[in-house]
Design a protein around this motif. Structure first.
Motif, PDB file in Angstrom:
ATOM      1  N   GLU A  28     -31.532  -7.364  11.562  1.00 32.90           N
ATOM      2  CA  GLU A  28     -31.450  -6.015  12.135  1.00 32.90           C
ATOM      3  C   GLU A  28     -30.671  -6.045  13.448  1.00 32.90           C
ATOM      4  OE1 GLU A  28     -32.670  -3.163  10.704  1.00 32.90           O
ATOM      5  OE2 GLU A  28     -33.244  -4.407   8.996  1.00 32.90           O
ATOM      6  N   VAL A  84     -29.639  -5.133  17.060  1.00 33.64           N
ATOM      7  CA  VAL A  84     -30.301  -4.653  18.280  1.00 33.64           C
ATOM      8  C   VAL A  84     -29.246  -4.625  19.379  1.00 33.64           C
ATOM      9  CG1 VAL A  84     -32.034  -5.165  20.033  1.00 33.64           C
ATOM     10  CG2 VAL A  84     -32.555  -5.562  17.618  1.00 33.64           C
ATOM     11  N   SER A  96     -33.995  -2.934  24.868  1.00 35.63           N
ATOM     12  CA  SER A  96     -33.704  -2.053  23.743  1.00 35.63           C
ATOM     13  C   SER A  96     -35.017  -1.516  23.197  1.00 35.63           C
ATOM     14  CB  SER A  96     -32.977  -2.821  22.637  1.00 35.63           C
ATOM     15  OG  SER A  96     -32.822  -2.007  21.492  1.00 35.63           O
ATOM     16  N   THR A 118     -36.140   0.544  19.678  1.00 33.70           N
ATOM     17  CA  THR A 118     -35.664   1.008  18.388  1.00 33.70           C
ATOM     18  C   THR A 118     -36.820   1.524  17.555  1.00 33.70           C
ATOM     19  OG1 THR A 118     -34.023  -0.774  18.468  1.00 33.70           O
ATOM     20  CG2 THR A 118     -34.317   0.334  16.354  1.00 33.70           C
ATOM     21  N   THR A 168     -42.146   1.891  17.644  1.00 32.20           N
ATOM     22  CA  THR A 168     -40.862   1.368  18.095  1.00 32.20           C
ATOM     23  C   THR A 168     -40.949  -0.130  18.305  1.00 32.20           C
ATOM     24  OG1 THR A 168     -41.394   1.749  20.412  1.00 32.20           O
ATOM     25  CG2 THR A 168     -40.212   3.507  19.277  1.00 32.20           C
TER      26      THR A 168
END
Length: 183
Positions: free
Chosen positions: A54, A56, A63, A65, A74
């Motif tokens: 994934e 990032v 970060s 997400t 998240t």
């Protein structure tokens, strides 16, 4: 007397020439002193990495997400600890390594090794290397051969995840064919 004056003038000229010679030699020695060029340090805190496939995107080392669009869950990713600079791909340019943690709302705190390496034109990130869950990093360095050495405390397999990590683990990674490989 004329010869004596000529001799004194000649000695005076030779003295000046000698003085200028040593003055110039001294300044040449000064010219030989080299000031180390400014060494660039890659900006690992503002780069994209793959964590378990994934993407990032780190901004200022952080970060956030969403796991699913519109969900309240998240995944928080952040650089943790120091950034270490050295040459891991043997091209004479600085590369950067650091550790990053990821958490997703559960009790896990997953620790990864990040590497950001110089290319022909720009820097590129390598896939994050998973090190462990709730481990305690102790050391991170790049040796003179470009090997990445990390030491951290972990648990025995028989210990519960709630136990304090006490077992020292040392790992070495080497850059090869575009990836980090554990030695």
């Amino acid at each position: 007397n004329k010869q004596m004056k000529k001799f004194i003038i000649l000695l005076f000229i030779l003295g000046i020439a000698y003085g200028l010679y040593w003055y110039k030699m001294g300044s040449k020695e000064m010219e030989k002193v080299e000031i180390a060029p400014t060494v660039s340090k890659p900006d690992i805190a503002n780069a994209n990495f793959l964590f378990e496939g994934e993407k990032v995107e780190l901004k200022n080392g952080r970060s956030s997400t969403e796991v699913l669009e519109g969900s309240a869950v998240t995944i928080e990713t952040s650089l943790s600890g120091e950034i270490v600079y050295g040459d891991i791909n043997n091209d004479g340019k600085n590369d950067a390594i650091s550790l990053a943690t990821q958490s997703g709302g559960g009790s896990g705190l997953f620790v990864y090794l990040l590497a950001y390496i110089s290319g022909n034109v720009e820097y590129k990130s390598l896939e994050a290397q998973f090190l462990g869950d709730r481990i305690s990093p102790e050391s991170l360095k790049i040796d003179t051969n470009g090997n990445i050495q990390i030491g951290y405390l972990d648990r025995r397999e028989s210990d519960p995840m709630s136990a304090e990590p006490t077992v020292l683990v040392k790992k070495t990674f080497k850059y090869s064919n575009g990836t980090l490989e554990e030695k």
